[in-house]
Motif scaffolding. Structure first.
Motif, PDB file in Angstrom:
ATOM      1  N   VAL A   1     -21.642 -33.491  23.526  1.00 23.26           N
ATOM      2  CA  VAL A   1     -21.842 -34.667  24.367  1.00 23.26           C
ATOM      3  C   VAL A   1     -21.919 -35.875  23.449  1.00 23.26           C
ATOM      4  N   VAL A   2     -21.116 -36.883  23.753  1.00 18.28           N
ATOM      5  CA  VAL A   2     -21.129 -38.130  22.989  1.00 18.28           C
ATOM      6  C   VAL A   2     -21.429 -39.248  23.976  1.00 18.28           C
ATOM      7  N   VAL A   3     -22.533 -39.935  23.797  1.00 16.75           N
ATOM      8  CA  VAL A   3     -22.931 -41.024  24.683  1.00 16.75           C
ATOM      9  C   VAL A   3     -22.579 -42.362  24.016  1.00 16.75           C
ATOM     10  N   PRO A   4     -22.403 -43.420  24.807  1.00 15.74           N
ATOM     11  CA  PRO A   4     -21.987 -44.696  24.220  1.00 15.74           C
ATOM     12  C   PRO A   4     -22.844 -45.179  23.051  1.00 15.74           C
ATOM     13  N   SER A   5     -24.119 -44.905  23.056  1.00 17.20           N
ATOM     14  CA  SER A   5     -24.950 -45.365  21.933  1.00 17.20           C
ATOM     15  C   SER A   5     -24.601 -44.628  20.632  1.00 17.20           C
ATOM     16  N   ASP A   6     -23.856 -43.516  20.727  1.00 17.08           N
ATOM     17  CA  ASP A   6     -23.421 -42.771  19.544  1.00 17.08           C
ATOM     18  C   ASP A   6     -22.035 -43.174  19.055  1.00 17.08           C
ATOM     19  N   TYR A   7     -21.350 -44.039  19.788  1.00 16.65           N
ATOM     20  CA  TYR A   7     -19.982 -44.416  19.421  1.00 16.65           C
ATOM     21  C   TYR A   7     -19.951 -45.027  18.029  1.00 16.65           C
ATOM     22  N   GLU A   8     -18.976 -44.601  17.261  1.00 17.32           N
ATOM     23  CA  GLU A   8     -18.714 -45.186  15.943  1.00 17.32           C
ATOM     24  C   GLU A   8     -17.250 -45.604  15.920  1.00 17.32           C
ATOM     25  N   TRP A   9     -17.013 -46.881  16.163  1.00 19.86           N
ATOM     26  CA  TRP A   9     -15.647 -47.395  16.165  1.00 19.86           C
ATOM     27  C   TRP A   9     -15.178 -47.541  14.730  1.00 19.86           C
ATOM     28  N   VAL A  10     -14.006 -46.977  14.431  1.00 19.54           N
ATOM     29  CA  VAL A  10     -13.435 -47.075  13.086  1.00 19.54           C
ATOM     30  C   VAL A  10     -12.066 -47.732  13.183  1.00 19.54           C
ATOM     31  N   PRO A  11     -11.729 -48.561  12.216  1.00 19.85           N
ATOM     32  CA  PRO A  11     -10.419 -49.220  12.250  1.00 19.85           C
ATOM     33  C   PRO A  11      -9.291 -48.196  12.111  1.00 19.85           C
ATOM     34  N   SER A  12      -8.210 -48.421  12.806  1.00 24.10           N
ATOM     35  CA  SER A  12      -7.004 -47.617  12.604  1.00 24.10           C
ATOM     36  C   SER A  12      -6.271 -48.223  11.407  1.00 24.10           C
ATOM     37  N   PRO A  13      -5.157 -47.646  11.000  1.00 28.85           N
ATOM     38  CA  PRO A  13      -4.390 -48.262   9.908  1.00 28.85           C
ATOM     39  C   PRO A  13      -3.794 -49.624  10.277  1.00 28.85           C
ATOM     40  N   VAL A  14      -3.882 -50.014  11.556  1.00 27.38           N
ATOM     41  CA  VAL A  14      -3.289 -51.264  12.032  1.00 27.38           C
ATOM     42  C   VAL A  14      -4.391 -52.230  12.472  1.00 27.38           C
ATOM     43  N   ALA A  15      -4.336 -53.470  12.011  1.00 29.56           N
ATOM     44  CA  ALA A  15      -5.325 -54.478  12.393  1.00 29.56           C
ATOM     45  C   ALA A  15      -5.327 -54.670  13.907  1.00 29.56           C
ATOM     46  N   GLY A  16      -6.540 -54.809  14.462  1.00 25.56           N
ATOM     47  CA  GLY A  16      -6.671 -55.040  15.895  1.00 25.56           C
ATOM     48  C   GLY A  16      -6.750 -53.785  16.738  1.00 25.56           C
ATOM     49  N   VAL A  17      -6.674 -52.619  16.106  1.00 27.66           N
ATOM     50  CA  VAL A  17      -6.738 -51.346  16.832  1.00 27.66           C
ATOM     51  C   VAL A  17      -7.851 -50.505  16.213  1.00 27.66           C
ATOM     52  N   GLU A  18      -8.821 -50.123  17.051  1.00 35.44           N
ATOM     53  CA  GLU A  18      -9.954 -49.308  16.594  1.00 35.44           C
ATOM     54  C   GLU A  18     -10.006 -48.009  17.380  1.00 35.44           C
ATOM     55  N   ARG A  19     -10.584 -46.985  16.762  1.00 32.43           N
ATOM     56  CA  ARG A  19     -10.713 -45.676  17.412  1.00 32.43           C
ATOM     57  C   ARG A  19     -12.153 -45.208  17.409  1.00 32.43           C
ATOM     58  N   MET A  20     -12.516 -44.530  18.463  1.00 35.43           N
ATOM     59  CA  MET A  20     -13.783 -43.831  18.545  1.00 35.43           C
ATOM     60  C   MET A  20     -13.397 -42.361  18.710  1.00 35.43           C
ATOM     61  N   MET A  21     -13.530 -41.613  17.630  1.00 38.05           N
ATOM     62  CA  MET A  21     -13.066 -40.229  17.611  1.00 38.05           C
ATOM     63  C   MET A  21     -14.048 -39.326  18.350  1.00 38.05           C
ATOM     64  N   LEU A  22     -13.542 -38.636  19.353  1.00 34.90           N
ATOM     65  CA  LEU A  22     -14.363 -37.693  20.111  1.00 34.90           C
ATOM     66  C   LEU A  22     -14.266 -36.300  19.505  1.00 34.90           C
ATOM     67  N   ASP A  23     -13.058 -35.877  19.161  1.00 31.97           N
ATOM     68  CA  ASP A  23     -12.865 -34.658  18.373  1.00 31.97           C
ATOM     69  C   ASP A  23     -11.609 -34.846  17.539  1.00 31.97           C
ATOM     70  N   ARG A  24     -11.546 -34.116  16.418  1.00 31.88           N
ATOM     71  CA  ARG A  24     -10.404 -34.293  15.513  1.00 31.88           C
ATOM     72  C   ARG A  24     -10.309 -33.108  14.579  1.00 31.88           C
ATOM     73  N   ILE A  25      -9.081 -32.636  14.413  1.00 28.58           N
ATOM     74  CA  ILE A  25      -8.766 -31.618  13.410  1.00 28.58           C
ATOM     75  C   ILE A  25      -7.545 -32.138  12.666  1.00 28.58           C
ATOM     76  N   GLY A  26      -7.757 -32.671  11.473  1.00 26.64           N
ATOM     77  CA  GLY A  26      -6.668 -33.239  10.687  1.00 26.64           C
ATOM     78  C   GLY A  26      -7.001 -34.643  10.235  1.00 26.64           C
ATOM     79  N   ASP A  27      -6.091 -35.213   9.485  1.00 24.40           N
ATOM     80  CA  ASP A  27      -6.314 -36.543   8.947  1.00 24.40           C
ATOM     81  C   ASP A  27      -5.692 -37.593   9.860  1.00 24.40           C
ATOM     82  N   GLU A  28      -4.777 -38.422   9.352  1.00 33.11           N
ATOM     83  CA  GLU A  28      -4.197 -39.475  10.199  1.00 33.11           C
ATOM     84  C   GLU A  28      -3.349 -38.882  11.324  1.00 33.11           C
ATOM     85  N   VAL A  29      -2.553 -37.870  11.021  1.00 33.02           N
ATOM     86  CA  VAL A  29      -1.816 -37.143  12.059  1.00 33.02           C
ATOM     87  C   VAL A  29      -2.643 -35.905  12.350  1.00 33.02           C
TER      88      VAL A  29
END
Length: 136
Positions: free
Chosen positions: A12-40
């Protein structure tokens, strides 16, 4: 990178836990919910586009699913208001862009099987449909 990658475990990920991280492109941010791998990666994320931002053309080797949550998301195939579901099959490509209101999208990447090959686009009658129905 492995983030919330044990799919046998409830997360469970609630908004207070969000960690926005910059993508490789300016102006685009991600909040990763799940991930297996690096950029791809096999990933589930919220992606926040600043107003008038553009993401470079790219291909989806494992397919992509998008639900537009806020604003209007677009690419060379069209413009998609909040509430729109987009499914881009394995091997598809596009160049995302957003207008003056920016956009927030829910994205799932690299989660299709080889048999998943069709495009799907579902545009809602009204974004209010996201809030559910009061009818029984």
């Amino acid at each position: 990178m492995r983030l919330r990658a044990d799919f046998a475990k409830r997360e469970v990920v609630v908004p207070s836990d969000y960690e926005w991280v910059p993508s490789p492109v300016a102006g685009v941010e991600r909040m990763m919910l799940d991930r297996i791998g690096d950029e791809v990666a096999r990933a589930t994320s919220l992606v926040r586009y600043a107003p008038n931002s553009v993401f470079p053309a790219h291909q989806h080797a494992g397919g992509e699913e998008i639900l537009v949550l806020e604003g209007e998301f677009g690419d060379e195939h069209g413009l998609y208001p909040a509430g729109t579901y987009i499914r881009n099959p394995i091997g598809s490509s596009h160049t995302p862009r957003v207008g003056s209101q920016g956009a927030l999208i829910f994205v799932k990447l690299h989660q299709f099987s080889a048999e998943d090959s069709g495009n799907v686009l579902s545009i809602p009658v009204a974004p209010a449909g996201l809030r559910g129905s009061s009818k029984d």
